[in-house]
Design a protein around this motif. Structure first.
Motif, short mmCIF file in Angstrom:
data_model
loop_
_atom_site.label_atom_id
_atom_site.label_comp_id
_atom_site.label_asym_id
_atom_site.label_seq_id
_atom_site.Cartn_x
_atom_site.Cartn_y
_atom_site.Cartn_z
N GLY A 76 -55.23 50.13 -16.23
CA GLY A 76 -56.52 50.35 -15.61
C GLY A 76 -56.72 51.67 -14.93
O GLY A 76 -57.79 51.94 -14.37
N ARG A 77 -55.69 52.55 -14.94
CA ARG A 77 -55.77 53.78 -14.17
C ARG A 77 -55.87 55.03 -15.03
O ARG A 77 -55.73 56.14 -14.53
N GLY A 107 -59.52 48.05 -14.84
CA GLY A 107 -59.99 49.42 -14.74
C GLY A 107 -61.49 49.55 -14.54
O GLY A 107 -62.03 50.66 -14.58
N HIS A 110 -62.73 52.03 -11.79
CA HIS A 110 -62.54 53.42 -12.18
C HIS A 110 -63.59 53.83 -13.22
O HIS A 110 -64.06 54.97 -13.22
#
Length: 279
Positions: A76-77, A107, A110
């Protein structure tokens, strides 16, 4: 590497690594990989001018299969890493790749703020509406009544599927499109246009998982090129998206926002970067 042995042009094969993909037979991600490398070649880029960043999942194996700078980050980053890379090295073409689970679940936050921030990079999400690597659970984009998997709730999740393109538009993405792995040349053209367009470009690519969702083989008869020209009017794009059935391919929206950091002069010298952290 010296200038005398750097070719003037590169072919798609020059962007592929020697690592053999381990996706399931029939996975759409094979074609997406080909579309990415073809887009890089068509743009006249060189491997040392490009970088591919990913998170976790089947589609996030992409950096290992490309002959570029690469970063296989954590779940997710990927967008956080990709944005940091682009701001530190604005000279690089940065492409972030992931799947619907990685990008829209853990994620998701983000994703929203990357659209809003509008850093000049391209985000590709290979959407198969299922968690493939962890054996078939529903993802954020899974239909609410899908219960074909033993890991899905009986009768489906009952939850409204995540609408990536509409959310990207509302959050401020500067370029929005949809591709299909069954049309690798058309998808390569979309990726190339996304990379050329300034700001945050989002490309959702429908990429079937025939292992856990065999019915997605029918997408080859369902996906179609949109007959509507892309718009720069966000309100018009929103109206189109709210009536879209999810199977139209092409560029939907081309915004004109100024990229984040466009007016900032950033040095790529390691010594200059180190100096910023000197107490």
């Amino acid at each position: 590497m010296t200038s005398c042995n750097i070719p003037n042009t590169y072919a798609a094969k020059d962007f592929k690594s020697d690592v053999k993909p381990v996706w399931c037979p029939g996975c759409g991600d094979y074609a997406v990989l080909s579309s990415i490398t073809k887009a890089f070649a068509d743009l006249g880029l060189a491997p040392h001018q490009t970088s591919v960043v990913s998170g976790i999942g089947c589609s996030s194996r992409i950096p290992a299969y490309t002959n570029t700078y690469g970063f296989h980050s954590i779940h997710g980053r990927a967008l956080a890493v990709g944005q940091g890379l682009k701001l530190a090295r604005p000279d690089l073409t940065v492409l972030v790749a992931g799947g619907d689970g990685d990008g829209f679940s853990i994620g998701g936050n983000h994703f929203l703020h990357a659209c809003r921030r509008n850093v000049d990079l391209t985000y590709i999400v290979m959407d198969n509406r299922v968690y493939g690597m962890t054996k078939g659970q529903p993802s954020p984009t899974t239909e609410s009544d899908w219960d074909a998997s033993a890991m899905a709730p009986p009768g489906g999740t009952g939850m409204t599927p995540f609408h990536p393109l509409a959310i990207a538009l509302a959050a401020g993405a500067n370029f929005i499109a949809r591709g299909f792995s069954g049309d690798p040349n058309g998808t390569a053209e979309i990726i190339a246009e996304a990379i050329r367009h300034p700001g945050f470009s989002f490309v959702a690519i429908m990429s079937p998982c025939v292992t856990f969702r065999e019915e997605q083989r029918e997408w080859k008869d369902t996906m179609r090129k949109t007959a509507i020209e892309a718009t720069k009017d966000a309100a018009q794009a929103a109206r189109r998206l709210m009536t879209d059935d999810g199977f139209n391919c092409g560029v939907l929206y081309r915004g004109n926002r100024v990229s984040y950091g466009k007016d900032k002069v950033v040095s790529s010298k390691v010594s200059d970067l180190d100096a910023e952290f000197t107490l």
